[in-house]
Design a protein around this motif. Structure first.
Motif, PDB file in Angstrom:
ATOM      1  N   TRP A 210      14.301  63.382  -4.959  1.00 34.28           N
ATOM      2  CA  TRP A 210      15.606  64.019  -5.073  1.00 34.28           C
ATOM      3  C   TRP A 210      16.189  64.218  -3.674  1.00 34.28           C
ATOM      4  CZ3 TRP A 210      16.964  63.420  -9.785  1.00 34.28           C
ATOM      5  CH2 TRP A 210      16.119  63.674 -10.868  1.00 34.28           C
ATOM      6  N   THR A 211      17.482  64.012  -3.534  1.00 37.87           N
ATOM      7  CA  THR A 211      18.110  64.103  -2.207  1.00 37.87           C
ATOM      8  C   THR A 211      19.167  65.192  -2.128  1.00 37.87           C
ATOM      9  OG1 THR A 211      19.654  62.342  -2.870  1.00 37.87           O
ATOM     10  CG2 THR A 211      17.679  61.697  -1.616  1.00 37.87           C
TER      11      THR A 211
ATOM     12  N   TRP B  42      19.396  68.542  -9.372  1.00 32.05           N
ATOM     13  CA  TRP B  42      17.930  68.513  -9.458  1.00 32.05           C
ATOM     14  C   TRP B  42      17.280  68.597  -8.086  1.00 32.05           C
ATOM     15  CZ3 TRP B  42      16.337  70.253 -13.639  1.00 32.05           C
ATOM     16  CH2 TRP B  42      16.879  69.907 -14.869  1.00 32.05           C
ATOM     17  N   ALA B  43      17.978  68.158  -7.037  1.00 28.73           N
ATOM     18  CA  ALA B  43      17.449  68.345  -5.681  1.00 28.73           C
ATOM     19  C   ALA B  43      17.344  69.824  -5.358  1.00 28.73           C
ATOM     20  CB  ALA B  43      18.338  67.637  -4.661  1.00 28.73           C
TER      21      ALA B  43
ATOM     22  N   ASN C 200      11.226  64.397 -11.383  1.00 27.40           N
ATOM     23  CA  ASN C 200      11.617  63.130 -10.749  1.00 27.40           C
ATOM     24  C   ASN C 200      11.034  61.929 -11.498  1.00 27.40           C
ATOM     25  OD1 ASN C 200       9.023  64.065  -9.702  1.00 27.40           O
ATOM     26  ND2 ASN C 200       9.107  62.329  -8.310  1.00 27.40           N
TER      27      ASN C 200
ATOM     28  N   ALA D 251      13.459  60.417 -14.233  1.00 28.98           N
ATOM     29  CA  ALA D 251      14.776  59.901 -13.856  1.00 28.98           C
ATOM     30  C   ALA D 251      14.946  58.423 -14.203  1.00 28.98           C
ATOM     31  CB  ALA D 251      15.015  60.125 -12.366  1.00 28.98           C
TER      32      ALA D 251
ATOM     33  N   GLY E 287      21.099  62.137 -11.050  1.00 31.06           N
ATOM     34  CA  GLY E 287      20.969  63.134  -9.994  1.00 31.06           C
ATOM     35  C   GLY E 287      20.844  62.426  -8.666  1.00 31.06           C
TER      36      GLY E 287
ATOM     37  N   ASN F 112      19.340  60.901  -5.667  1.00 34.05           N
ATOM     38  CA  ASN F 112      17.952  60.558  -5.375  1.00 34.05           C
ATOM     39  C   ASN F 112      17.868  59.192  -4.727  1.00 34.05           C
ATOM     40  OD1 ASN F 112      17.281  58.319  -7.441  1.00 34.05           O
ATOM     41  ND2 ASN F 112      18.153  59.914  -8.763  1.00 34.05           N
TER      42      ASN F 112
END
Length: 680
Positions: free
Chosen positions: A50-51, A55-56, A454, A457, A471, A473
């Protein structure tokens, strides 16, 4: 610490790496890379990072607060005795077992959350923590593989009460299941076999037990997490006796005469089930485990029953939040026939068709997580987006509602309404608490779910990559032929519907990108390198296949309309007749008393043509989108000592603010409602 235990800890921390010719090497959270009847496969646990975005942010809180907090709780015997029980069973501490019989399973879930976080962060402190914990659990295990601290501690004191596999309420097989799952996750995250060796001994023990046990004892198990666990052990070790074991576990269900119960879904054989009933966690875990078995065997009688169960839940028994298990207590069958001798008590359970109360809804967080686990597996089997829709609905609403935004407090139940005027006290607090004394199974479950998210995803297939959860990522994975795909996803989903995907590395061959169009997203659009993509049909509730020979730098833009929508329930849902719920994208909204001042939230009425405007706001330092608009406020007057009275014709308009359901109760004690009367 005695010398022998120091040597054991040293051996654990330096455990040999797995032998490549013996153990499956796929590092997915579920190792279904060789499952012959799964259409999709999981990416490896460290493939997705995640970035930025929703969700990050949740994973950041998970990494920095949720995981350290849940570890602190379970390592402190003054709060939770779970790990201390292992230390006593290992002979490292003195004392008696304290806590529920499923406490071992709670700690295995804590351990799994640590392993999942380590898979992404490679934090050496987490690695050391796991090594130390494994050393204690390995020392507590009996030579025959049995590992259940309530019994082992009694055996150490030579108590006559130490009885193995004789009381289903001891949750032995359930605890074993979480042990197996946690061990497989640890192996895939670290490459070490130290905990996997413990799990192999435990699984071998179960195999031998079920091979030799009497029919009565063989059926003596509840909440079958061990179905998922045994299948995962088979996938990891490729030991055929594990698959043989789990097939037998399904076959013997419901053949126990008067031993079986609706509450435990074993009153009749699994393949004869026509309706979902009983304890919702047990049911959803059962369905998830059976889906795993189908992935390995292709037994269509299993899939046929799973389809019936899924349709029953989604079309008649699931809340608008994706929550399941409406009843605190009830009976089964309920009101369908006058046969008093056949009625059984159920608890924390699915109710009748359309029996979906709001104020008294149970909706245990673990049941909602079970709904995610089941639908995720059904997605892997079929590649059908309807399962992803349910999974996403539960995640954003009835799973996240189980934990505070700061990651330190929890709900056991997730009602769709709460009123301080309710004239009785319900069993579980409706204010989040740091530790749920009677049953703390949900907190470690929700933490491990967020730590592992993650992995949900993306999936891969023979044709390409599936986009399941959106999200911000990065993805670095391999297709079936070993070719590398790297991409970057940028989005502020679910707060807006703009999703941008940049292809950073692609193979020199054509492959497909399967973009999920959620069931609520009518009118979705796709651009490829700035131009409309017309070669795929964009149907709500399906995956759109974008096939081509891609090149580095290609850019895909998916736009999902984020309209505010009013939903009504089937008229047979008695409690919500003439009421509406509000959704925007996958997020369900509620009205909360903290936003209504002195006004009673239960007097709010929603006009059918209401214009609700999205507004950025903060709750507990978390950015969320609220909805603001003008509603009606009915003047009902005083209801004290009145059951009925004449309808008031007085009403006025009022400004309302709706917040995401999962955020309710994060600003102090409050009343709340998802469903609100409709004014046409």
């Amino acid at each position: 610490m005695n010398k022998s235990f120091r040597l054991l800890l040293l051996a654990i921390s330096g455990a040999l790496l797995p032998q490549k010719n013996m153990l499956a090497q796929n590092k997915g959270l579920l190792n279904n890379s060789k499952s012959p009847y799964a259409q999709l496969r999981n990416v490896d646990m460290d493939d997705v990072a995640w970035t930025k975005g929703f969700w990050a942010e949740r994973f950041q809180v998970c990494k920095e607060t949720m995981v350290p907090n849940i570890v602190r709780i379970y390592k402190d015997p003054e709060i939770s005795h779970a790990f201390r029980n292992f230390e006593i069973a290992a002979g490292l501490e003195k004392g008696a077992h304290t806590g529920p019989s499923f406490h071992d399973g709670d700690f295995y879930k804590v351990f799994e959350s640590v392993a999942a976080a380590y898979a992404v962060t490679k934090d050496e402190k987490l690695n050391q923590l796991m090594d130390q914990s494994i050393a204690v659990m390995a020392k507590a295990q009996r030579a025959d593989g049995y590992l259940h601290t309530p019994v082992i501690i009694k055996e150490r004191s030579q108590s006559a009460e130490a009885k193995v596999q004789q009381d289903k309420l001891l949750f032995e097989a359930y605890n074993f299941g979480h042990l197996m799952t946690a061990a497989c996750v640890h192996y895939r995250a670290t490459g070490k076999t130290s905990f996997l060796d413990v799990a192999k001994k435990a699984t071998d023990y179960l195999y031998n037990f079920y091979k030799n046990a009497s029919p009565e004892y063989a059926r003596n198990a509840i909440c079958p997490s061990h179905y998922m666990g045994v299948v995962e052990m088979y996938r990891t070790t490729r030991d055929p006796k594990y698959l043989e074991l789990v097939k037998k576990l399904i076959d013997i269900r419901g053949h126990a005469g008067d031993i079986g119960t609706d509450d435990n879904q074993d009153r009749i054989p699994f393949r004869d089930m026509k309706k979902v009933s009983g304890h919702a966690v047990r049911a959803n875990y059962l369905f998830a485990g059976v889906a795993d078995v189908y992935a390995e065997t292709g037994d269509k009688t299993l899939l046929s029953t799973l389809d019936l169960m899924w349709n029953d839940v989604v079309n008649r028994k699931m809340y608008v939040t994706g929550a399941t298990g409406s009843l605190y207590d009830g009976v089964s069958p309920d009101g369908t026939a006058y046969k008093p001798d056949t009625v059984q008590k159920v608890h924390q359970a699915y109710g009748r068709d359309y029996q979906l109360p709001n104020l008294t809804a149970h909706n245990e967080t673990c049941a909602n997580i079970g709904n995610v686990l089941w639908n995720w597996r059904m997605l892997q089997l079929t590649g059908e987006a309807k399962y992803t829709d349910v999974m996403e609905l539960a995640l954003y609403n009835s799973v996240l509602s189980g934990i505070s935004l700061d990651g330190t407090k929890f709900l056991y139940t997730n009602p769709l309404s709460f009123s301080d005027e309710l004239p009785f006290s319900q069993r579980w607090s409706k204010d989040r608490v740091g530790y749920i004394k009677k049953s703390n199974c949900c907190p470690p479950n929700v933490v491990r779910t967020i730590a592992e998210l993650n992995n949900y995803a993306y999936s891969t297939s023979d044709k390409g990559i599936y986009f399941n959860l959106y999200g911000g990522n990065t993805l670095d994975t391999k297709l079936k032929d070993g070719s590398v795909v790297k991409l970057t996803q940028e989005t502020n989903y679910p707060w807006d519907g703009n999703i941008k995907v940049n292809l950073d590395q692609v193979p020199n061959k054509a492959f497909s990108l399967f973009m999920r169009i959620p069931g609520w997203a009518n009118g979705a659009k796709i651009l490829v390198n700035g131009k409309p993509y017309t070669q795929a049909k964009l149907t709500a509730g399906e995956y759109a296949e974008l096939n081509g020979k891609w090149k580095k730098g290609d850019r895909i833009e998916l736009t999902l309309p984020m309209e505010v929508k009013l939903f009504e329930a089937n008229p047979l849902v008695e409690e919500t007749r003439n009421q509406v719920a509000v959704k925007r994208g996958p997020v369900v909204y509620c009205v909360e008393s903290v936003d209504m001042g002195s006004q009673d939230i239960f007097n709010v009425s929603i006009p059918a043509d209401i214009q609700l405007i999205p507004k950025l706001t903060k709750i507990q330092n978390s950015d969320v989108i609220s909805l603001e608009g003008t509603a009606k406020l009915v003047q009902t007057g005083n209801w004290t000592n009145q059951l009925y009275k004449e309808v008031s014709k007085e009403n006025k308009t009022t400004q309302i603010k709706l917040v995401p359901y999962y955020t309710w109760g994060n600003r102090g004690h409050s009343e709340m409602s998802v469903w609100m009367p409709l004014s046409r």
